[in-house]
Design a protein around this motif. Structure first.
Motif, short mmCIF file in Angstrom:
data_model
loop_
_atom_site.label_atom_id
_atom_site.label_comp_id
_atom_site.label_asym_id
_atom_site.label_seq_id
_atom_site.Cartn_x
_atom_site.Cartn_y
_atom_site.Cartn_z
N PRO A 227 -36.64 -43.19 8.56
CA PRO A 227 -36.54 -42.87 9.83
C PRO A 227 -35.46 -43.74 10.87
N LYS B 160 -33.79 -41.24 17.65
CA LYS B 160 -33.61 -39.97 18.25
C LYS B 160 -34.22 -38.68 16.97
N GLY B 161 -35.18 -39.16 16.28
CA GLY B 161 -35.54 -38.36 15.05
C GLY B 161 -34.70 -38.01 13.97
N ARG B 162 -33.45 -38.93 14.00
CA ARG B 162 -32.65 -38.64 12.90
C ARG B 162 -33.30 -39.20 11.85
N GLN B 163 -32.78 -38.70 10.55
CA GLN B 163 -33.26 -39.41 9.26
C GLN B 163 -31.77 -40.09 8.52
N PHE C 152 -37.11 -39.87 2.69
CA PHE C 152 -36.21 -40.32 4.03
C PHE C 152 -36.35 -41.64 4.90
N ARG D 224 -22.39 -40.32 9.90
CA ARG D 224 -21.61 -39.12 10.00
C ARG D 224 -20.32 -39.43 10.33
N THR E 137 -28.17 -32.63 5.43
CA THR E 137 -28.76 -31.64 6.27
C THR E 137 -28.39 -32.11 7.74
N GLU E 138 -28.69 -31.21 8.63
CA GLU E 138 -28.25 -31.48 10.15
C GLU E 138 -29.08 -32.54 10.76
N ASP E 139 -30.46 -32.79 10.11
CA ASP E 139 -31.22 -33.77 10.69
C ASP E 139 -30.80 -35.49 9.94
N VAL E 140 -30.08 -35.17 8.84
CA VAL E 140 -29.73 -36.48 8.20
C VAL E 140 -28.54 -37.07 8.61
N GLU E 141 -28.66 -38.16 9.32
CA GLU E 141 -27.52 -38.96 10.22
C GLU E 141 -26.59 -39.66 9.03
#
Length: 153
Positions: free
Chosen positions: A85, A88-91, A83, A143, A124-128
């Protein structure tokens, strides 16, 4: 992993169990000149007019029929996606259209190819979103675009 040639099963550095194509030969065969041409047009139209509706639709059609290369590394659980980076912690997931583009970004990682429908399964939720050809003719698919064209069926 899915064979981009026939849709059968293929394993890293082993031939496809269905069509017999070698892993590296399969990767050499993936090229998307039309997608790269659309990326260039998108950039030009965005800078001149700010309206990308037609080009975005063309790119969406091209992606649906594409196989793209994902960078992976060998981890404790097998192949793991690499991934990028983001804020805001999104990947983000880096995708490449061909091995030339892959070589610009990743030299010590394992290339894995999958059709677009399987690439969408990586979200996933963390993947922008996705970054296609990060160090070449780059295109970002966030997204908003994914929801509009691919995820709300």
């Amino acid at each position: 992993m899915i064979c981009a040639n026939c849709g059968g099963k293929i394993h890293y550095k082993k031939p496809c169990s269905d069509c017999g194509i070698e892993y590296m030969d399969m990767l050499k065969g993936i090229t998307h000149p039309e997608m790269k041409r659309i990326f260039k047009r998108m950039e030009k139209i965005q800078s001149e007019h700010g309206d990308l509706n037609l080009e975005t639709s063309l790119m969406a059609c091209e992606l649906v029929n594409s196989s793209l290369i994902v960078a992976c590394r060998l981890g404790d659980e097998g192949l793991e996606i690499v991934f990028l980076p983001g804020p805001k912690g999104r990947q983000f997931i880096a995708l490449c259209t061909d091995m030339d583009e892959y070589g610009k970004c990743f030299d010590d990682l394992i290339p894995m190819t999958n059709p677009w429908k399987h690439v969408l399964d990586l979200l996933t939720e963390d993947v922008e979103g996705f970054v296609i050809n990060p160090l070449g003719e780059c295109c970002f698919i966030g997204r908003g675009l994914l929801d509009e064209y691919f995820l709300n069926d």
